[in-house]
Design a protein around this motif. Sequence first.
Motif, PDB file in Angstrom:
ATOM      1  N   ALA A 169       6.214  14.857  -8.172  1.00 25.63           N
ATOM      2  CA  ALA A 169       6.285  13.400  -8.209  1.00 25.63           C
ATOM      3  C   ALA A 169       5.198  12.775  -7.344  1.00 25.63           C
ATOM      4  O   ALA A 169       4.877  11.604  -7.514  1.00 25.63           O
ATOM      5  CB  ALA A 169       7.660  12.927  -7.744  1.00 25.63           C
ATOM      6  N   ASP A 170       4.638  13.551  -6.431  1.00 26.52           N
ATOM      7  CA  ASP A 170       3.604  13.032  -5.530  1.00 26.52           C
ATOM      8  C   ASP A 170       2.237  13.230  -6.182  1.00 26.52           C
ATOM      9  O   ASP A 170       1.767  14.351  -6.313  1.00 26.52           O
ATOM     10  CB  ASP A 170       3.689  13.797  -4.198  1.00 26.52           C
ATOM     11  CG  ASP A 170       2.643  13.321  -3.201  1.00 26.52           C
ATOM     12  OD1 ASP A 170       1.791  12.491  -3.576  1.00 26.52           O
ATOM     13  OD2 ASP A 170       2.687  13.786  -2.052  1.00 26.52           O
ATOM     14  N   PRO A 171       1.584  12.139  -6.598  1.00 25.05           N
ATOM     15  CA  PRO A 171       0.312  12.296  -7.318  1.00 25.05           C
ATOM     16  C   PRO A 171      -0.790  12.837  -6.423  1.00 25.05           C
ATOM     17  O   PRO A 171      -1.821  13.285  -6.925  1.00 25.05           O
ATOM     18  CB  PRO A 171      -0.008  10.877  -7.791  1.00 25.05           C
ATOM     19  CG  PRO A 171       0.759   9.983  -6.889  1.00 25.05           C
ATOM     20  CD  PRO A 171       1.963  10.733  -6.410  1.00 25.05           C
ATOM     21  N   ALA A 172      -0.593  12.799  -5.100  1.00 22.54           N
ATOM     22  CA  ALA A 172      -1.633  13.285  -4.201  1.00 22.54           C
ATOM     23  C   ALA A 172      -1.447  14.765  -3.867  1.00 22.54           C
ATOM     24  O   ALA A 172      -2.261  15.345  -3.159  1.00 22.54           O
ATOM     25  CB  ALA A 172      -1.632  12.464  -2.914  1.00 22.54           C
ATOM     26  N   ALA A 173      -0.368  15.380  -4.371  1.00 24.27           N
ATOM     27  CA  ALA A 173      -0.114  16.785  -4.066  1.00 24.27           C
ATOM     28  C   ALA A 173      -0.841  17.681  -5.061  1.00 24.27           C
ATOM     29  O   ALA A 173      -0.774  17.466  -6.263  1.00 24.27           O
ATOM     30  CB  ALA A 173       1.386  17.060  -4.110  1.00 24.27           C
ATOM     31  N   ASP A 174      -1.527  18.664  -4.543  1.00 22.08           N
ATOM     32  CA  ASP A 174      -2.316  19.558  -5.398  1.00 22.08           C
ATOM     33  C   ASP A 174      -1.408  20.568  -6.096  1.00 22.08           C
ATOM     34  O   ASP A 174      -0.748  21.363  -5.432  1.00 22.08           O
ATOM     35  CB  ASP A 174      -3.340  20.286  -4.521  1.00 22.08           C
ATOM     36  CG  ASP A 174      -4.345  21.059  -5.350  1.00 22.08           C
ATOM     37  OD1 ASP A 174      -4.062  21.299  -6.541  1.00 22.08           O
ATOM     38  OD2 ASP A 174      -5.408  21.401  -4.814  1.00 22.08           O
ATOM     39  N   ALA A 196      10.257  11.952   4.200  1.00 20.30           N
ATOM     40  CA  ALA A 196      11.443  11.148   4.470  1.00 20.30           C
ATOM     41  C   ALA A 196      12.723  11.845   4.049  1.00 20.30           C
ATOM     42  O   ALA A 196      12.762  12.573   3.045  1.00 20.30           O
ATOM     43  CB  ALA A 196      11.334   9.807   3.754  1.00 20.30           C
ATOM     44  N   LEU A 215       2.563   6.621   1.474  1.00 19.96           N
ATOM     45  CA  LEU A 215       3.733   7.495   1.410  1.00 19.96           C
ATOM     46  C   LEU A 215       3.424   8.992   1.275  1.00 19.96           C
ATOM     47  O   LEU A 215       4.212   9.807   1.745  1.00 19.96           O
ATOM     48  CB  LEU A 215       4.686   7.025   0.299  1.00 19.96           C
ATOM     49  CG  LEU A 215       5.382   5.699   0.613  1.00 19.96           C
ATOM     50  CD1 LEU A 215       6.334   5.296  -0.508  1.00 19.96           C
ATOM     51  CD2 LEU A 215       6.146   5.770   1.931  1.00 19.96           C
ATOM     52  N   PRO A 216       2.291   9.382   0.646  1.00 17.61           N
ATOM     53  CA  PRO A 216       2.012  10.830   0.657  1.00 17.61           C
ATOM     54  C   PRO A 216       1.897  11.410   2.065  1.00 17.61           C
ATOM     55  O   PRO A 216       2.068  12.605   2.253  1.00 17.61           O
ATOM     56  CB  PRO A 216       0.671  10.929  -0.092  1.00 17.61           C
ATOM     57  CG  PRO A 216       0.667   9.754  -0.996  1.00 17.61           C
ATOM     58  CD  PRO A 216       1.351   8.663  -0.218  1.00 17.61           C
ATOM     59  N   ARG A 256       4.468   4.638 -13.045  1.00 15.89           N
ATOM     60  CA  ARG A 256       4.201   6.004 -13.481  1.00 15.89           C
ATOM     61  C   ARG A 256       5.514   6.720 -13.808  1.00 15.89           C
ATOM     62  O   ARG A 256       5.622   7.419 -14.822  1.00 15.89           O
ATOM     63  CB  ARG A 256       3.465   6.729 -12.357  1.00 15.89           C
ATOM     64  CG  ARG A 256       3.137   8.177 -12.619  1.00 15.89           C
ATOM     65  CD  ARG A 256       2.102   8.654 -11.599  1.00 15.89           C
ATOM     66  NE  ARG A 256       2.003  10.100 -11.558  1.00 15.89           N
ATOM     67  CZ  ARG A 256       2.558  10.856 -10.619  1.00 15.89           C
ATOM     68  NH1 ARG A 256       3.279  10.289  -9.662  1.00 15.89           N
ATOM     69  NH2 ARG A 256       2.416  12.159 -10.642  1.00 15.89           N
ATOM     70  N   LEU A 274       3.973  14.843 -13.182  1.00 18.47           N
ATOM     71  CA  LEU A 274       5.290  14.213 -13.195  1.00 18.47           C
ATOM     72  C   LEU A 274       5.912  14.263 -14.582  1.00 18.47           C
ATOM     73  O   LEU A 274       7.107  14.525 -14.731  1.00 18.47           O
ATOM     74  CB  LEU A 274       5.178  12.757 -12.723  1.00 18.47           C
ATOM     75  CG  LEU A 274       6.483  11.979 -12.673  1.00 18.47           C
ATOM     76  CD1 LEU A 274       7.475  12.638 -11.730  1.00 18.47           C
ATOM     77  CD2 LEU A 274       6.248  10.548 -12.255  1.00 18.47           C
ATOM     78  N   HIS A 297       1.752   3.205  -2.141  1.00 18.11           N
ATOM     79  CA  HIS A 297       1.259   4.307  -2.955  1.00 18.11           C
ATOM     80  C   HIS A 297       0.286   5.205  -2.190  1.00 18.11           C
ATOM     81  O   HIS A 297       0.248   6.405  -2.388  1.00 18.11           O
ATOM     82  CB  HIS A 297       0.562   3.736  -4.195  1.00 18.11           C
ATOM     83  CG  HIS A 297       0.724   4.574  -5.401  1.00 18.11           C
ATOM     84  ND1 HIS A 297       1.948   4.754  -6.009  1.00 18.11           N
ATOM     85  CD2 HIS A 297      -0.174   5.302  -6.092  1.00 18.11           C
ATOM     86  CE1 HIS A 297       1.788   5.559  -7.033  1.00 18.11           C
ATOM     87  NE2 HIS A 297       0.526   5.921  -7.105  1.00 18.11           N
ATOM     88  N   SER A 298      -0.513   4.608  -1.296  1.00 19.55           N
ATOM     89  CA  SER A 298      -1.493   5.420  -0.571  1.00 19.55           C
ATOM     90  C   SER A 298      -0.938   5.929   0.754  1.00 19.55           C
ATOM     91  O   SER A 298      -1.429   6.908   1.293  1.00 19.55           O
ATOM     92  CB  SER A 298      -2.767   4.611  -0.336  1.00 19.55           C
ATOM     93  OG  SER A 298      -2.495   3.534   0.538  1.00 19.55           O
ATOM     94  N   VAL A 302      -4.371  -0.233  -4.691  1.00 16.50           N
ATOM     95  CA  VAL A 302      -4.358   1.061  -4.038  1.00 16.50           C
ATOM     96  C   VAL A 302      -5.399   1.981  -4.663  1.00 16.50           C
ATOM     97  O   VAL A 302      -6.109   2.691  -3.988  1.00 16.50           O
ATOM     98  CB  VAL A 302      -2.963   1.687  -4.138  1.00 16.50           C
ATOM     99  CG1 VAL A 302      -3.012   3.155  -3.782  1.00 16.50           C
ATOM    100  CG2 VAL A 302      -2.009   0.956  -3.223  1.00 16.50           C
ATOM    101  N   TRP A 356      -3.091  16.206 -12.476  1.00 14.47           N
ATOM    102  CA  TRP A 356      -2.241  15.835 -11.357  1.00 14.47           C
ATOM    103  C   TRP A 356      -1.292  14.718 -11.743  1.00 14.47           C
ATOM    104  O   TRP A 356      -0.147  14.699 -11.327  1.00 14.47           O
ATOM    105  CB  TRP A 356      -3.093  15.403 -10.167  1.00 14.47           C
ATOM    106  CG  TRP A 356      -3.863  16.528  -9.558  1.00 14.47           C
ATOM    107  CD1 TRP A 356      -4.248  17.678 -10.183  1.00 14.47           C
ATOM    108  CD2 TRP A 356      -4.328  16.624  -8.223  1.00 14.47           C
ATOM    109  NE1 TRP A 356      -4.927  18.458  -9.308  1.00 14.47           N
ATOM    110  CE2 TRP A 356      -5.003  17.855  -8.098  1.00 14.47           C
ATOM    111  CE3 TRP A 356      -4.252  15.782  -7.108  1.00 14.47           C
ATOM    112  CZ2 TRP A 356      -5.581  18.256  -6.911  1.00 14.47           C
ATOM    113  CZ3 TRP A 356      -4.839  16.193  -5.926  1.00 14.47           C
ATOM    114  CH2 TRP A 356      -5.491  17.425  -5.826  1.00 14.47           C
ATOM    115  N   ALA A 382       0.821  -1.211   0.000  1.00  9.79           N
ATOM    116  CA  ALA A 382       0.000   0.000   0.000  1.00  9.79           C
ATOM    117  C   ALA A 382       0.858   1.265   0.000  1.00  9.79           C
ATOM    118  O   ALA A 382       0.372   2.342   0.328  1.00  9.79           O
ATOM    119  CB  ALA A 382      -0.934  -0.009   1.202  1.00  9.79           C
TER     120      ALA A 382
END
Lengths: 320, 298
Positions: free
Chosen positions: A113-118, A90, A85-86, B136, B24, A82-83, B8, B20, A80
């Motif tokens: 690089a963080d897909p969850a970052a706006d 580190a 680490l945002p 990705r 990348l 991917h869900s 996920v 979004w 998990a």
Amino acid sequence: MEELSAVNSEAVIDTRGLTKRFRGGQLAVDGLDLAVPAGSVFGFLGPNGSGKTTTIRMLMGLIEPTSGTATLLGRPVPRAAHSVLPEVGALIEGPALYGFLSGRDNLVRYDSADPAADPRTRRARVAAALDRVGLTAAGSKKAKAYSLGMKQRLGLASALLRPRRLLVLDEPTNGLDPQGMREIRSLVRELAADGTTVFLSSHLLDEIEQVCTHAAVMARGRLIVQGPVAELAAGARGRLVVTTPDTADAARVLKELGVTGLTVAEDRVTGELPPGDADLADLNAALVRAGVRVRSFGVERASLEDAFVALTGEGFDVAG
Amino acid sequence: MSRAETTVRQENPRARSPLWTLGLLRSELTTTFRRWRTLALLAVLAAVPVLIGIAVKIETGDGSPAGGGGGGDGAGPAFLTQITNNGLFLVFAALAATLPVFLPMAVGVVAGDAVAGEANAGTLRYLLVAPAGRTRLLLAKFTSTMVFCLVATLVVAVSALVTGALLFPLGEVTTISGTRIGFGDGLVRAVLIAAVVAASLVGLAAIGLFVSTLTNSGVAAMATTVGLLITVQILDTVPQLDAIHPYLFTHHWLSFTDLLREPLYWDEVLDNLGLQALYAAVFGSAAWARFTTKDITA
């Protein structure tokens, strides 16, 4: 919110029998059972080569464990990752930067690089992270012109791009001057006060002692001990220290009173207190009665370093 | 890893706008094209047509006869003799001159460095814990390498067109078949040829990316990729190895000259594109299989 508090009550990092054997047979981490409580500042100690970094890399999904399981914030890694680490910031084995990009653009790169970052708040968050580590003025300078300390700060900034529930900091004060180290320590305390769990690996014991609430000690890939820092330090008994010009007499009297492991160095006599609740006042009175001129008398509190040496039996050297 | 990523996505139903996920790729492109090395490679590629143009101008400027309006097959694929009559031919000549060495070398450098260079600098681990996601990240790397193939080819073509226009007259184009087509049609052919040349580099780019996932040294990956390119080109010239020639990714490279025939002759061009797609699929999959299971220790 319910889910959040439920997760908070359990360990933020939890490993069961985590093992990594590299190709070539080297056993880097051996059956690690680590439990990092939520809200703690957790010191991860061990000599170089004891498996700290390999453990951190397994937690971050960079290395596949040979066996055993690990959960981060209640979710399994690397499955998990991917869900999870945002929510984890580190700093692993020192900062790594694009020298041809400015400090600010380095952070923009890591944030994209963080897909969850706006992306809409990216500029503002990058500016805030730079400000937090004191790099606002140097933000437009190329990263290759940064000093080691500035690189370390920029690495920290990238871990702080978003509010995190867990920060994993591998040797965060490396390369910093004493002032920088103090700033990092106060930053860690500040983050911990906000409720962020901080997992801090270090070889500097007094650093751990100053900021950590909990600690674990590794040696040769195995976990030696873990628990609250106060308990770990208490595990090593304090030593009696007497300063006197009459060292021979003092040593004789103390030995008769049951003090063991006596050593004499110049005008200092040190030894281990007898088991049980021997009253220090009685010891002192006995010395004076025997005509020993006592300059000072007291118990040196055991440091984490004493505890560490007692536990690993080898001091803080590189594992062979 | 891919299995992990799909689960996920189910666990995390929060909708992500396409913007979004493309962040990348955009970052990858700006990072690639802001490197001094990339700019230097493009500068070298831009210089090649200028040098060819000046050389041809000097050669013909002292009164010696121009190569001949007859054109035709005797001149070979280099088109050099026709440049003095029509600057547009400098585009074809420059592409024919850079395709065997300069273009693939530039692509080999960029593709070979894509993953290994990041590993070498340590930035790979921070991208992965961001978390970029291995699939990705690899897709972004692959796409940006493709974009570099196209940009590199266009740099050669545009530089050649500008140089040709400045040094030589422009006009109707004599095709290899001997017929003449208008300048506008010729320009369309040039764009088509540039696209085919860029696509010819896709196979090598995929090989370079795969090599890049095998090592933590950017220099080693670049050297290996360029070494492979040279080896394959040597193999392609050994007549005894005739049987394997059609499967070498360089074999059909110069087939783009068929697009200067009238009517267009597509057979070998399509063979080339098919072969490049095959290489991209095979080595792209290999790169994916390697990268998604690799222990990142750098």
